[in-house]
Design a protein around this motif. Structure first.
Motif, PDB file in Angstrom:
ATOM      1  N   GLN A 207       2.617  10.128   5.865  1.00 32.71           N
ATOM      2  CA  GLN A 207       1.873   9.142   6.506  1.00 32.71           C
ATOM      3  C   GLN A 207       2.331   7.737   5.109  1.00 32.71           C
ATOM      4  O   GLN A 207       2.628   7.961   4.383  1.00 32.71           O
ATOM      5  CB  GLN A 207       0.438   8.954   5.637  1.00 32.71           C
ATOM      6  CG  GLN A 207      -0.800   9.797   6.353  1.00 32.71           C
ATOM      7  CD  GLN A 207      -1.003   9.693   7.323  1.00 32.71           C
ATOM      8  OE1 GLN A 207      -1.289   9.044   8.032  1.00 32.71           O
ATOM      9  NE2 GLN A 207      -0.875  10.670   8.063  1.00 32.71           N
ATOM     10  N   ILE A 208       3.435   6.795   6.360  1.00 29.86           N
ATOM     11  CA  ILE A 208       4.324   6.100   6.180  1.00 29.86           C
ATOM     12  C   ILE A 208       4.101   4.882   5.824  1.00 29.86           C
ATOM     13  O   ILE A 208       4.121   4.714   4.294  1.00 29.86           O
ATOM     14  CB  ILE A 208       4.628   5.684   7.217  1.00 29.86           C
ATOM     15  CG1 ILE A 208       5.964   5.927   7.788  1.00 29.86           C
ATOM     16  CG2 ILE A 208       6.012   3.913   6.685  1.00 29.86           C
ATOM     17  CD1 ILE A 208       6.737   5.998   9.653  1.00 29.86           C
ATOM     18  N   ASN A 209       2.750   4.321   5.967  1.00 33.88           N
ATOM     19  CA  ASN A 209       1.872   3.497   4.801  1.00 33.88           C
ATOM     20  C   ASN A 209       1.790   3.955   2.835  1.00 33.88           C
ATOM     21  O   ASN A 209       1.751   3.507   2.394  1.00 33.88           O
ATOM     22  CB  ASN A 209       0.862   2.444   5.465  1.00 33.88           C
ATOM     23  CG  ASN A 209       0.247   2.114   4.327  1.00 33.88           C
ATOM     24  OD1 ASN A 209      -0.794   2.619   4.068  1.00 33.88           O
ATOM     25  ND2 ASN A 209       0.440   0.568   4.891  1.00 33.88           N
ATOM     26  N   LEU A 210       1.201   5.711   3.090  1.00 33.06           N
ATOM     27  CA  LEU A 210       0.719   6.158   2.054  1.00 33.06           C
ATOM     28  C   LEU A 210       2.265   6.026   0.926  1.00 33.06           C
ATOM     29  O   LEU A 210       2.575   5.880  -0.384  1.00 33.06           O
ATOM     30  CB  LEU A 210       0.209   7.036   1.548  1.00 33.06           C
ATOM     31  CG  LEU A 210      -1.486   7.006   2.804  1.00 33.06           C
ATOM     32  CD1 LEU A 210      -1.931   8.386   2.381  1.00 33.06           C
ATOM     33  CD2 LEU A 210      -1.784   5.947   1.534  1.00 33.06           C
ATOM     34  N   LEU A 211       3.013   6.306   2.160  1.00 27.83           N
ATOM     35  CA  LEU A 211       4.629   6.445   0.326  1.00 27.83           C
ATOM     36  C   LEU A 211       4.551   5.562   0.434  1.00 27.83           C
ATOM     37  O   LEU A 211       5.659   4.873  -0.838  1.00 27.83           O
ATOM     38  CB  LEU A 211       5.553   7.528   2.511  1.00 27.83           C
ATOM     39  CG  LEU A 211       5.027   8.812   2.502  1.00 27.83           C
ATOM     40  CD1 LEU A 211       5.667   9.386   3.332  1.00 27.83           C
ATOM     41  CD2 LEU A 211       5.530   9.624   1.440  1.00 27.83           C
ATOM     42  N   GLU A 212       5.059   4.431   1.577  1.00 23.47           N
ATOM     43  CA  GLU A 212       5.221   2.682   1.158  1.00 23.47           C
ATOM     44  C   GLU A 212       4.342   2.989  -0.251  1.00 23.47           C
ATOM     45  O   GLU A 212       5.183   1.642  -1.523  1.00 23.47           O
ATOM     46  CB  GLU A 212       4.783   2.136   2.290  1.00 23.47           C
ATOM     47  CG  GLU A 212       5.717   0.472   2.133  1.00 23.47           C
ATOM     48  CD  GLU A 212       5.570  -0.880   3.472  1.00 23.47           C
ATOM     49  OE1 GLU A 212       6.054  -1.525   2.928  1.00 23.47           O
ATOM     50  OE2 GLU A 212       5.209  -0.338   4.000  1.00 23.47           O
ATOM     51  N   LEU A 213       3.256   2.956  -0.400  1.00 26.04           N
ATOM     52  CA  LEU A 213       2.027   2.323  -1.298  1.00 26.04           C
ATOM     53  C   LEU A 213       2.566   3.402  -2.642  1.00 26.04           C
ATOM     54  O   LEU A 213       1.916   2.979  -3.939  1.00 26.04           O
ATOM     55  CB  LEU A 213       1.137   2.385  -0.993  1.00 26.04           C
ATOM     56  CG  LEU A 213       0.838   0.703  -0.202  1.00 26.04           C
ATOM     57  CD1 LEU A 213      -0.369   0.494   0.625  1.00 26.04           C
ATOM     58  CD2 LEU A 213       1.551  -0.256  -1.173  1.00 26.04           C
ATOM     59  N   SER A 214       3.429   3.802  -2.436  1.00 24.87           N
ATOM     60  CA  SER A 214       3.705   5.096  -3.641  1.00 24.87           C
ATOM     61  C   SER A 214       5.302   4.827  -4.546  1.00 24.87           C
ATOM     62  O   SER A 214       5.067   5.569  -5.280  1.00 24.87           O
ATOM     63  CB  SER A 214       3.261   6.833  -3.046  1.00 24.87           C
ATOM     64  OG  SER A 214       2.110   7.149  -2.564  1.00 24.87           O
TER      65      SER A 214
END
Length: 314
Positions: free
Chosen positions: A107-114
């Motif tokens: 999940q790119i969006n969740l990875l970016e926010l991690s």
């Protein structure tokens, strides 16, 4: 459910005429199941056309251009909104970090926010994590412990930070306002690879000891396995229910700035922000802030663009 009437006025005053004021606004409530817009009216000096769009993070944003010379820019929002969240949350306190890894995978969006920021005092962040993390704790329990730590060890104090204050400076001050606590919490959670995002909005309890009430506010959304996004407010050490109104989300304050832009002209500016919240029982809470704008006077042979100002959330 609760219904609130919000009146938000942002006023820029210039010491001489300026022109071509180009601005972006994020003063429209975030579209989600937890809140419902009953009515909103946005009024701007000169009545320029507002072009609305959905940004990368899903925020409704607007842009406008005030071409004619002006010595004042007023952006006014009148909003009636209904919050639909329950006061009784059903957050999953059993899901652990293995569950989180499965959620984040691919999940790119969740990875970016991690991913945390690069800061000098990362060792201080690691020390905080040592005091709140344990392998047997659920994700929600760790998040709750992080919130409690910030509330306990960082003092709420206005006037010592700005919109550009870094996480290193917040750690050094051991104090700040809501946007500082949100940025600090994001750094801690993202260091533990917990997806989290900055939230801007309002907090609407009335004179019950909550910090930042009645004004623009900031908190954190956290991804909890088997639940989804859950709001948590480190300024007040609470999970978010139906007393918080969400305007925008993003990686940090810059993604959620209520109003920002540029203008042409060799002018100094003054910014004031007024917010009132009306409650169903007829009570009204008002808050007025004059924001210190450290804009320098340009030389007479320059006509540069100037940052039209950013509202600090309290």
């Amino acid at each position: 459910m609760a219904i609130f009437k919000l009146h938000h006025i942002t006023k820029y005053e210039y010491d001489r005429l300026v022109k071509e004021s180009i601005n972006e606004i994020k003063i429209f409530p975030y579209q989600c199941a937890q809140q419902e817009i009953v009515q909103q009216e946005v009024m701007i000096t000169g009545n320029p056309a507002i072009q609305t769009f959905i940004d990368y993070w899903g925020n409704k944003s607007g842009s406008f251009n005030l071409l004619q010379p002006h010595s004042e820019l007023v952006i006014e929002s009148r909003l009636v909104i209904r919050t639909t969240s329950s006061t009784q949350l059903s957050i999953d306190f059993h899901s652990g970090f293995d569950d989180l890894l499965r959620d984040v995978d691919g999940q790119i969006n969740l990875l970016e926010l991690s991913s945390p920021e690069r800061i000098v005092a990362q060792d201080e962040i690691e020390k905080i994590i040592q005091s709140i993390y344990a392998p047997n704790k659920s994700v929600a329990a760790v998040v709750e412990g992080c919130c409690e730590y910030i509330y306990k060890y960082f003092k709420y104090k206005k006037g010592i930070t700005t919109t550009e204050t870094t996480i290193d400076e917040i750690l050094d001050h051991q104090s700040g306002v809501c946007q500082d606590f949100a940025h600090l919490m994001l750094q801690i959670l993202r260091t533990m690879k917990i997806p989290s995002r900055y939230v801007s909005g309002y907090i609407c309890p009335i004179k019950n000891g909550m910090r930042g009430e009645g004004a623009t506010h900031a908190w954190v959304d956290v991804w909890i396995p088997n639940y989804g996004w859950a709001g948590i407010d480190p300024t007040n050490n609470i999970w978010v229910t139906n007393r918080h109104i969400k305007l925008a989300v993003g990686r940090n304050f810059v993604d959620c700035t209520p109003i920002k832009g540029t203008f042409k002209g060799p002018a100094l500016q003054k910014l004031s922000v007024y917010v009132s919240i009306g409650y169903e029982d007829g009570q009204i809470f008002e808050d007025m802030n004059d924001v210190d704008m450290e804009t320098q006077q340009p030389t007479t042979d320059q006509i540069p663009d100037y940052l039209a100002g950013q509202q600090q959330q309290q």
